[in-house]
Design a protein around this motif. Structure first.
Motif, PDB file in Angstrom:
ATOM      1  N   PHE A  26      26.969 -37.741 -18.020  1.00 29.33           N
ATOM      2  CA  PHE A  26      28.272 -37.867 -17.360  1.00 29.33           C
ATOM      3  C   PHE A  26      29.392 -37.372 -18.262  1.00 29.33           C
ATOM      4  O   PHE A  26      29.328 -37.525 -19.491  1.00 29.33           O
ATOM      5  CB  PHE A  26      28.563 -39.327 -17.004  1.00 29.33           C
ATOM      6  CG  PHE A  26      27.794 -39.828 -15.811  1.00 29.33           C
ATOM      7  CD1 PHE A  26      28.185 -39.501 -14.525  1.00 29.33           C
ATOM      8  CD2 PHE A  26      26.678 -40.639 -15.986  1.00 29.33           C
ATOM      9  CE1 PHE A  26      27.481 -39.969 -13.415  1.00 29.33           C
ATOM     10  CE2 PHE A  26      25.968 -41.112 -14.886  1.00 29.33           C
ATOM     11  CZ  PHE A  26      26.370 -40.764 -13.597  1.00 29.33           C
ATOM     12  N   GLU A 107      32.511 -16.833  -4.204  1.00 32.08           N
ATOM     13  CA  GLU A 107      33.076 -18.174  -4.220  1.00 32.08           C
ATOM     14  C   GLU A 107      32.905 -18.780  -5.605  1.00 32.08           C
ATOM     15  O   GLU A 107      31.875 -18.603  -6.247  1.00 32.08           O
ATOM     16  CB  GLU A 107      32.375 -19.046  -3.175  1.00 32.08           C
ATOM     17  CG  GLU A 107      33.012 -20.414  -3.035  1.00 32.08           C
ATOM     18  CD  GLU A 107      32.492 -21.187  -1.846  1.00 32.08           C
ATOM     19  OE1 GLU A 107      31.366 -20.920  -1.409  1.00 32.08           O
ATOM     20  OE2 GLU A 107      33.228 -22.060  -1.357  1.00 32.08           O
ATOM     21  N   PRO A 110      30.874 -24.653  -7.522  1.00 34.19           N
ATOM     22  CA  PRO A 110      31.458 -26.002  -7.613  1.00 34.19           C
ATOM     23  C   PRO A 110      31.105 -26.671  -8.932  1.00 34.19           C
ATOM     24  O   PRO A 110      30.189 -26.243  -9.628  1.00 34.19           O
ATOM     25  CB  PRO A 110      30.811 -26.737  -6.435  1.00 34.19           C
ATOM     26  CG  PRO A 110      29.523 -26.040  -6.205  1.00 34.19           C
ATOM     27  CD  PRO A 110      29.741 -24.599  -6.600  1.00 34.19           C
ATOM     28  N   ASN A 111      31.853 -27.712  -9.242  1.00 34.03           N
ATOM     29  CA  ASN A 111      31.639 -28.491 -10.453  1.00 34.03           C
ATOM     30  C   ASN A 111      30.245 -29.108 -10.433  1.00 34.03           C
ATOM     31  O   ASN A 111      29.864 -29.782  -9.492  1.00 34.03           O
ATOM     32  CB  ASN A 111      32.701 -29.600 -10.500  1.00 34.03           C
ATOM     33  CG  ASN A 111      32.439 -30.588 -11.597  1.00 34.03           C
ATOM     34  OD1 ASN A 111      32.549 -30.264 -12.766  1.00 34.03           O
ATOM     35  ND2 ASN A 111      32.070 -31.796 -11.224  1.00 34.03           N
ATOM     36  N   GLU A 112      29.464 -28.863 -11.473  1.00 42.99           N
ATOM     37  CA  GLU A 112      28.103 -29.405 -11.521  1.00 42.99           C
ATOM     38  C   GLU A 112      27.996 -30.579 -12.488  1.00 42.99           C
ATOM     39  O   GLU A 112      26.952 -31.186 -12.610  1.00 42.99           O
ATOM     40  CB  GLU A 112      27.099 -28.315 -11.936  1.00 42.99           C
ATOM     41  CG  GLU A 112      27.100 -27.071 -11.066  1.00 42.99           C
ATOM     42  CD  GLU A 112      26.293 -27.208  -9.775  1.00 42.99           C
ATOM     43  OE1 GLU A 112      25.774 -28.302  -9.505  1.00 42.99           O
ATOM     44  OE2 GLU A 112      26.204 -26.204  -9.036  1.00 42.99           O
ATOM     45  N   GLN A 114      28.521 -34.242 -13.592  1.00 45.92           N
ATOM     46  CA  GLN A 114      28.817 -35.504 -12.922  1.00 45.92           C
ATOM     47  C   GLN A 114      29.880 -36.264 -13.686  1.00 45.92           C
ATOM     48  O   GLN A 114      29.891 -36.287 -14.921  1.00 45.92           O
ATOM     49  CB  GLN A 114      27.545 -36.311 -12.768  1.00 45.92           C
ATOM     50  CG  GLN A 114      26.601 -35.600 -11.799  1.00 45.92           C
ATOM     51  CD  GLN A 114      25.748 -36.578 -11.027  1.00 45.92           C
ATOM     52  OE1 GLN A 114      25.135 -37.443 -11.623  1.00 45.92           O
ATOM     53  NE2 GLN A 114      25.722 -36.437  -9.718  1.00 45.92           N
ATOM     54  N   PHE A 135      38.786 -35.414   3.015  1.00 43.47           N
ATOM     55  CA  PHE A 135      38.124 -34.204   2.515  1.00 43.47           C
ATOM     56  C   PHE A 135      36.657 -34.061   2.933  1.00 43.47           C
ATOM     57  O   PHE A 135      36.151 -32.943   3.013  1.00 43.47           O
ATOM     58  CB  PHE A 135      38.200 -34.160   0.979  1.00 43.47           C
ATOM     59  CG  PHE A 135      39.574 -33.853   0.458  1.00 43.47           C
ATOM     60  CD1 PHE A 135      40.246 -32.706   0.876  1.00 43.47           C
ATOM     61  CD2 PHE A 135      40.192 -34.694  -0.448  1.00 43.47           C
ATOM     62  CE1 PHE A 135      41.511 -32.413   0.387  1.00 43.47           C
ATOM     63  CE2 PHE A 135      41.463 -34.404  -0.945  1.00 43.47           C
ATOM     64  CZ  PHE A 135      42.119 -33.260  -0.514  1.00 43.47           C
ATOM     65  N   VAL A 141      34.303 -29.822   5.613  1.00 45.77           N
ATOM     66  CA  VAL A 141      34.148 -30.485   4.321  1.00 45.77           C
ATOM     67  C   VAL A 141      34.766 -29.628   3.228  1.00 45.77           C
ATOM     68  O   VAL A 141      34.570 -28.414   3.190  1.00 45.77           O
ATOM     69  CB  VAL A 141      32.644 -30.721   4.037  1.00 45.77           C
ATOM     70  CG1 VAL A 141      32.415 -31.131   2.591  1.00 45.77           C
ATOM     71  CG2 VAL A 141      32.096 -31.791   4.978  1.00 45.77           C
ATOM     72  N   ASP A 142      35.548 -30.262   2.378  1.00 45.19           N
ATOM     73  CA  ASP A 142      36.084 -29.565   1.211  1.00 45.19           C
ATOM     74  C   ASP A 142      34.974 -29.539   0.158  1.00 45.19           C
ATOM     75  O   ASP A 142      34.627 -30.553  -0.440  1.00 45.19           O
ATOM     76  CB  ASP A 142      37.311 -30.308   0.689  1.00 45.19           C
ATOM     77  CG  ASP A 142      37.975 -29.552  -0.436  1.00 45.19           C
ATOM     78  OD1 ASP A 142      39.162 -29.270  -0.320  1.00 45.19           O
ATOM     79  OD2 ASP A 142      37.299 -29.235  -1.444  1.00 45.19           O
ATOM     80  N   ARG A 143      34.415 -28.357  -0.033  1.00 41.70           N
ATOM     81  CA  ARG A 143      33.233 -28.220  -0.881  1.00 41.70           C
ATOM     82  C   ARG A 143      33.505 -28.652  -2.321  1.00 41.70           C
ATOM     83  O   ARG A 143      32.690 -29.327  -2.956  1.00 41.70           O
ATOM     84  CB  ARG A 143      32.808 -26.754  -0.861  1.00 41.70           C
ATOM     85  CG  ARG A 143      31.551 -26.449  -1.646  1.00 41.70           C
ATOM     86  CD  ARG A 143      31.415 -24.950  -1.773  1.00 41.70           C
ATOM     87  NE  ARG A 143      30.141 -24.547  -2.301  1.00 41.70           N
ATOM     88  CZ  ARG A 143      30.012 -23.556  -3.181  1.00 41.70           C
ATOM     89  NH1 ARG A 143      31.074 -22.912  -3.614  1.00 41.70           N
ATOM     90  NH2 ARG A 143      28.827 -23.215  -3.608  1.00 41.70           N
ATOM     91  N   ALA A 146      33.764 -32.413  -2.475  1.00 40.47           N
ATOM     92  CA  ALA A 146      32.450 -33.017  -2.236  1.00 40.47           C
ATOM     93  C   ALA A 146      31.582 -32.923  -3.485  1.00 40.47           C
ATOM     94  O   ALA A 146      30.894 -33.877  -3.854  1.00 40.47           O
ATOM     95  CB  ALA A 146      31.777 -32.332  -1.056  1.00 40.47           C
ATOM     96  N   ALA A 147      31.641 -31.773  -4.150  1.00 37.40           N
ATOM     97  CA  ALA A 147      30.811 -31.577  -5.340  1.00 37.40           C
ATOM     98  C   ALA A 147      31.248 -32.508  -6.472  1.00 37.40           C
ATOM     99  O   ALA A 147      30.415 -33.043  -7.210  1.00 37.40           O
ATOM    100  CB  ALA A 147      30.888 -30.126  -5.794  1.00 37.40           C
ATOM    101  N   ASP A 150      30.332 -36.265  -5.326  1.00 40.13           N
ATOM    102  CA  ASP A 150      28.908 -36.600  -5.268  1.00 40.13           C
ATOM    103  C   ASP A 150      28.449 -37.200  -6.583  1.00 40.13           C
ATOM    104  O   ASP A 150      28.523 -36.566  -7.626  1.00 40.13           O
ATOM    105  CB  ASP A 150      28.073 -35.329  -5.010  1.00 40.13           C
ATOM    106  CG  ASP A 150      27.900 -35.064  -3.534  1.00 40.13           C
ATOM    107  OD1 ASP A 150      27.991 -36.020  -2.742  1.00 40.13           O
ATOM    108  OD2 ASP A 150      27.682 -33.893  -3.172  1.00 40.13           O
ATOM    109  N   ARG A 203      21.913 -47.842 -10.152  1.00 42.45           N
ATOM    110  CA  ARG A 203      22.159 -47.105 -11.393  1.00 42.45           C
ATOM    111  C   ARG A 203      23.151 -47.843 -12.276  1.00 42.45           C
ATOM    112  O   ARG A 203      23.094 -47.728 -13.505  1.00 42.45           O
ATOM    113  CB  ARG A 203      22.604 -45.677 -11.110  1.00 42.45           C
ATOM    114  CG  ARG A 203      23.919 -45.579 -10.356  1.00 42.45           C
ATOM    115  CD  ARG A 203      24.267 -44.129 -10.174  1.00 42.45           C
ATOM    116  NE  ARG A 203      25.602 -44.029  -9.614  1.00 42.45           N
ATOM    117  CZ  ARG A 203      26.310 -42.926  -9.599  1.00 42.45           C
ATOM    118  NH1 ARG A 203      25.814 -41.812 -10.096  1.00 42.45           N
ATOM    119  NH2 ARG A 203      27.500 -42.900  -9.086  1.00 42.45           N
ATOM    120  N   PHE A 278      47.325 -35.514  -0.328  1.00 37.18           N
ATOM    121  CA  PHE A 278      46.284 -34.491  -0.423  1.00 37.18           C
ATOM    122  C   PHE A 278      46.782 -33.087  -0.088  1.00 37.18           C
ATOM    123  O   PHE A 278      45.979 -32.151  -0.015  1.00 37.18           O
ATOM    124  CB  PHE A 278      45.131 -34.845   0.534  1.00 37.18           C
ATOM    125  CG  PHE A 278      45.553 -34.882   1.987  1.00 37.18           C
ATOM    126  CD1 PHE A 278      45.537 -33.722   2.751  1.00 37.18           C
ATOM    127  CD2 PHE A 278      45.988 -36.054   2.574  1.00 37.18           C
ATOM    128  CE1 PHE A 278      45.941 -33.746   4.081  1.00 37.18           C
ATOM    129  CE2 PHE A 278      46.408 -36.084   3.908  1.00 37.18           C
ATOM    130  CZ  PHE A 278      46.377 -34.920   4.660  1.00 37.18           C
TER     131      PHE A 278
END
Lengths: 378, 282
Positions: A26, A107, A110-112, A114, A135, A141-143, A146-147, A150, A203, A278
């Motif tokens: 993280f 594109e 997205p952020n990978e 966490q 979102f 969905v705002d990709r 979301a990324a 998640d 978790r 937003f």
């Protein structure tokens, strides 16, 4: 409160907690002192927390002060909210490059990584739930959001130190956390300095298992409950308890808008510090030859003149109409659009307003005058 | 914990345009062009009344209503654009073969199926005829499905009239009534504002659906004229314009009180938005 799963940890265990999250990959983000404010930034260790620091907030004022204890979370919320990590102020959406007579559009990935958020207050969990509806809760969905969202690890903290501008209790958004979290801490300063930890996910339990802890006693659980009960009792501000949606819908031509417009600077501060606002705009950039172009998304504010511009002029040319848009949206039409109101009672808009406009006072004025006009027509 | 990575969970974002190439280009008036765009790879089907977000690389993106909707994803799309700003100007200046980026289809559509069997009156002001052209084309193609069909169209001057050749063609099948705000000889047509044409248009007020698009002040007076004829607010349909940056209900710019025009509109009934449009600067 799930007392059977609750444990007690020492303040020193927060460092182990951050370590456990970092070992899991993280990016750990949490409160720290910078430039005279408590902001959210990357944490390497628990020593970077604002230890023994509190904030004194008033309408239009924010100052840090020393506490006479070693509290880690002895303050309310500052100018940052978690939205800056889930919905960053500026992102690249895509890049395009002219080649072979065409244009290759790529594109932005997205952020990978966490994210783990340390010290998420109840009002902020509510704000995240609201932005989730905006979102990722609708047809589109705002990709990027979301990324980032998640798998974000939420370490919540129950509030024990409400600021003078807090009114979460009246918005049913705190001070005790209720929305989903992984772990929730309550900092107890009575007697031995310790934290009650409640588990909200498997978790969360996994992470907690790595820390030195002892089972919570009945008196620990009672003291933790007293922390938030006491915080609720000390909260001085409240949103008037009226049907806000109906009040705002019925107040579009209220004289109070002229009054607040005479004070409002249209500076956009309230929308930038708001954890739920937003609105965004887009900007296009190009190299000098026009070969490589990019499109970026940036935070925007309904207080700007450009926000409502169409050919011929801005729809909301006056600051009266722009303040009305903000407040009416936040407390009223947000419900029509997304099924929830957009205010969590964090008080940031009051603190960071340079002229100290207080959202609860404005609503009180709208509701009071409405009562008067009702009385006059009765 | 989830095993899929974010990019696997969310493979393509809604902000990425599809490349289209300018295949035809026609100047309609001094400031308005009609472009036919062909998808490079895949395009999208569009319902009458929907719009597209049109991107000029390195310049910007604007919402443009579709004047010739593709029925199938691979079909070309026709846009009629008035050059009034940096982006719309750049779209109009696009040469044959130029590449534009399109996202869509955005928004809802005109309720033309619900209007079946009744009369149709199309009331357009200026560039407002562009999003209404698909309604006219639909009624022409399905002429037997509708009763009386009329097009009431107004522009500022004769030189500002769109689709003048097509207006003549339409006259052979449906009623077309044209007016201009101001004219010099040799104009022999009507002079006056378009709402004035409503009083004499042929339709049954109890069985008509009105499709209206133009400047808000024009729509306001058109609604008054339709109400005077006895047309109920539920069957007066308006297409609205607001600032739009995302086209998918995420950026906030197009709010009109409780509604997001790009997501819930742009087509509304007067019953739905009449009260909102009556509030200044909402």
């Amino acid at each position: 409160m799930e007392s059977e799963r609750s444990v007690v940890i020492a303040p020193e265990a927060l460092d182990d907690l951050i370590g456990a999250l970092r070992r899991r990959g993280f990016r750990v983000l949490g409160p720290t002192v910078r430039d005279g404010a408590i902001v959210y930034d990357e944490l390497d260790s628990a020593s970077e927390l604002p230890i023994g620091v509190t904030d004194r907030q008033e309408p239009g004022s924010y100052r840090l002060e020393e506490r006479d204890d070693e509290a880690r979370f002895g303050y309310a919320v500052g100018p940052h909210s978690w939205k800056r990590f889930l919905f960053p102020p500026r992102i690249t959406l895509w890049r395009a490059k002219a080649e072979n007579g065409g244009r290759k559009i790529e594109e932005e990935p997205p952020n990978e990584t966490q994210l783990a958020f340390i010290g998420v207050r109840s009002c902020e969990l509510s704000a995240i739930a609201i932005q989730d509806r905006v979102f990722i809760g609708g047809k589109f969905v705002d990709r990027d959001y979301a990324a980032r969202r998640d798998g974000a690890f939420l370490l919540a903290v129950n509030c024990g130190e409400p600021g003078a501008n807090c009114f979460c209790a009246s918005m049913d958004a705190g001070p005790r956390v209720r929305d989903p979290y992984d772990l929730a801490l309550t900092e107890m300063l009575d007697g031995e300095h310790r934290f009650l930890v409640e588990v909200g996910s498997e978790r969360g339990a996994d992470v907690l298992a790595e820390l030195p802890s002892v089972p919570a006693s009945q008196s620990d659980v009672a003291s933790a409950l007293a922390v938030t009960n006491d915080a609720a009792a000390r909260m001085t501000k409240a949103m008037p308890q009226v049907d806000l949606h109906a009040l705002l819908a019925g107040s579009l031509e209220h004289p109070r808008w002229d009054d607040v417009a005479s004070r409002c600077l249209s500076c956009t501060n309230c929308t930038l510090v708001c954890p739920t606002c937003f609105c965004s705009s887009v900007e296009d950039t190009s190299d000098l030859a026009g070969v490589e172009t990019a499109r970026e998304r940036v935070w925007d504010s309904c207080f700007s003149l450009d926000y409502s511009y169409i050919h011929g002029g801005s729809i909301r040319a006056s600051s009266r109409s722009r303040y009305r848009q903000w407040l009416t949206h936040k407390l009223g039409t947000w419900v029509d659009q997304f099924g929830t109101a957009g205010c969590v009672g964090c008080g940031r808009c009051i603190t960071w307003c340079p002229v100290g406009i207080d959202i609860t006072e404005e609503v009180a004025a709208l509701s009071k005058q409405e009562e008067k006009s009702h009385a006059a027509t009765a | 914990m989830a095993t899929a990575t974010p990019s696997e969970l969310h493979p393509v974002g809604a902000f990425v345009p599809l490349p289209f190439r300018v295949a035809e280009r026609r100047q309609d008036t001094g400031d308005t062009w009609t472009l036919t765009l062909e998808p490079e790879e895949s395009g999208f089907a569009v319902e009458p009344g929907q719009f597209a977000m049109v991107h000029v690389f390195g310049v910007g993106e604007v919402p443009i209503s579709v004047s010739g909707p593709p029925e199938r994803p691979g079909d070309p799309i026709v846009l009629t654009v008035r050059a009034v700003g940096a982006v719309s100007g750049a779209i109009c200046a696009s040469e044959l073969g130029a590449l534009l980026g399109l996202r869509g289809p955005c928004g809802n559509s005109w309720p033309i199926a619900e209007a079946t069997a009744g009369d149709v009156v199309v009331v357009a002001g200026g560039i407002g005829l562009a999003p209404l052209r698909p309604v006219v084309l639909h009624t022409l193609a399905q002429r037997d499905s509708y009763g009386a069909v009329s097009v009431l169209y107004g522009a500022r001057t004769p030189a500002d009239l769109l689709y003048t050749d097509q207006l003549e063609e339409w006259r052979s099948t449906i009623a077309v009534d044209v007016t201009v705000d101001a004219a010099e000889p040799p104009w022999k047509g009507k002079v006056g504002v378009v709402p004035k044409l409503v009083a004499t248009a042929e339709f049954r007020p109890e069985a008509v659906t009105a499709f209206v698009c133009g400047p808000e002040v024009m729509m306001h007076f058109t609604v008054q004229a339709l109400r005077e004829r006895g047309v109920p607010d539920e069957r007066i349909m308006l297409s609205l314009e607001r600032d739009m940056r995302c086209g998918i209900g995420l950026c906030g710019h197009c709010q009109l009180g409780p509604t997001l025009v790009c997501r819930d509109g742009p087509v509304y009934s007067q019953a739905d938005v009449g009260a909102l449009l009556g509030v200044r600067e909402l």
